[in-house]
Every structure is written in structure tokens, then in C-alpha cells.
Design a protein around this motif. Sequence first.
Motif, short mmCIF file in Angstrom:
data_model
loop_
_atom_site.label_atom_id
_atom_site.label_comp_id
_atom_site.label_asym_id
_atom_site.label_seq_id
_atom_site.Cartn_x
_atom_site.Cartn_y
_atom_site.Cartn_z
N VAL A 115 -2.86 2.59 7.19
CA VAL A 115 -1.57 3.05 6.68
C VAL A 115 -1.59 3.00 5.16
O VAL A 115 -1.73 1.94 4.56
N TRP A 116 -1.47 4.19 4.54
CA TRP A 116 -1.55 4.26 3.08
C TRP A 116 -0.24 3.90 2.40
O TRP A 116 -0.24 3.43 1.26
N ASP A 117 0.87 4.15 3.06
CA ASP A 117 2.20 3.88 2.51
C ASP A 117 2.47 2.38 2.56
O ASP A 117 2.65 1.81 3.63
N SER A 118 2.53 1.75 1.41
CA SER A 118 2.73 0.29 1.36
C SER A 118 4.09 -0.12 1.92
O SER A 118 4.22 -1.19 2.53
N HIS A 119 5.10 0.72 1.73
CA HIS A 119 6.44 0.40 2.25
C HIS A 119 6.44 0.44 3.78
O HIS A 119 7.01 -0.44 4.44
N ALA A 120 5.79 1.46 4.32
CA ALA A 120 5.69 1.56 5.78
C ALA A 120 4.87 0.40 6.33
O ALA A 120 5.20 -0.17 7.39
N ALA A 121 3.82 0.03 5.61
CA ALA A 121 2.97 -1.07 6.05
C ALA A 121 3.75 -2.39 6.04
O ALA A 121 3.59 -3.22 6.95
N LEU A 122 4.58 -2.58 5.02
CA LEU A 122 5.37 -3.80 4.93
C LEU A 122 6.37 -3.87 6.08
O LEU A 122 6.56 -4.94 6.68
#
Length: 225
Positions: free
Chosen positions: A144-151
Motif C-alpha cells: 500500500v503506497w498511500d500512507s494514510h490508507a496504510a495507517l
Amino acid sequence: CATNHPLLVDDPFHQKMLKVAMVHEDCTTRIVQSMPQEAHSQKSPQFFRQVSNQASSKVCTKFDTTTVKRIRNLQSAAWNDRLRDLIEFGRQFGHLYVPNVFPANPRLSAWVKRQRYQYKLKQAGKHNTLTDQREHVLNQIGFVWDSHAALWEERFHDLKAFQKVFGHCNVPNTFQDRSLNIWCKHQRRQYNRSSRGLSSSMTNDRFRALNSIGFDWNPRNLKDY
């Protein structure tokens, strides 16, 4: 060194095979992975277990000189080590959302953040170390490249772990990880905004995911919720 055929993972969850080719030369193992196109589908723990077992094996495959040079330039030994750690993390936890703080392997969490940063540079057309090959490999294992989605996913998995232990999703204010309680409140606020037609970060996928573990959207039974 004996020559073996590339290993193939036979997982009914996927329609294609996963081929892991490892080149062993001068006691140094370099890994190249070409994985199926079902990259964005959720990988099962069994999938990661199979990949991890194969990645840790000493498999020797005969390549022509050109191919060997291409493999050598594909990824550095250190990058491969962290990739192997990430696959092992996926095998153990069933997902690839490595926490920002991961005492069990701080190098892995730092590496994951660096990949996202390099991806951001690449998207902006700036100098970066994320080659197309590295990006492809990470895409294929569901990175997952999106850090917000990963969080969000990281916190969701924390809530799933809480639910598994306590049988519910109502994290109290006194819970040792108070940030999880705050996160749950935030999800309820975002849902409330979404239900009133206001801008919200509560997507349909997130709503369904929380519902799937019995998330209580109104634990205090507020009438105007």
C-alpha cells in the motif's frame, strides 16, 4: 551448485502461479520475484506462508549471462533482505500494514516508509531509488503506497485484535492504547458526517470492514446520532 526448476506456488486463491527465481553465486543469494496480476486482491496468510518458505530456500537456477546481469542490477542485497522481511510479516499477520513503530523489526518499518517516500518522489518526477522493477514487485504482493490508507488499515487490524480478545469493539478510554479509543471515536464522527451528506473520510469499503467485525456506531445510543 545443483540446478532446480523455479518454484511455483499453487494457491487456489489465485488463478496464476507465483514464480520465485533465486540465483546463488559466491554464497550470495539474490531474489527476483514475478508475481500474479491479482496484486490488489487480499492475500491469504497461506499465500504469504508459501512465499516466505520459498524465499528462504536456496534455489539455484541457470540463467544466461544477460539475465544474470539484469538480476544483479535489479535489487540490492539490503533491499532484498527487507523484502524478505516484509513477506515474512505478511505470512505472520496476513497483511502488509507494517506499523510506523515496530520494535520487532525497526529496519522493516523504516524501509516501508522509505519505499512510500521514494514512490512519492517518483510520482512527482523527482530523483528517486524506486526502480520500475522494485515498484512492480511491491505491487504484486499488495503493498500500500498511500500512507494514510496504510495507517487506517493498521488501526483497523489493531481493532480486530482487540475484538478477538474482548469480543466487542467498544475500546474504553482506560485502554492501554488510548489512541485506538480515539481512532474509534473518529470513525464514528466520520460516519455521522457521511450520513448527513457532509465531507467525510468514511468510505463504503471502510464502513463494510468495520461492520464485518461488529463495530458499534452509536455505543451510547444517542438519539441524534
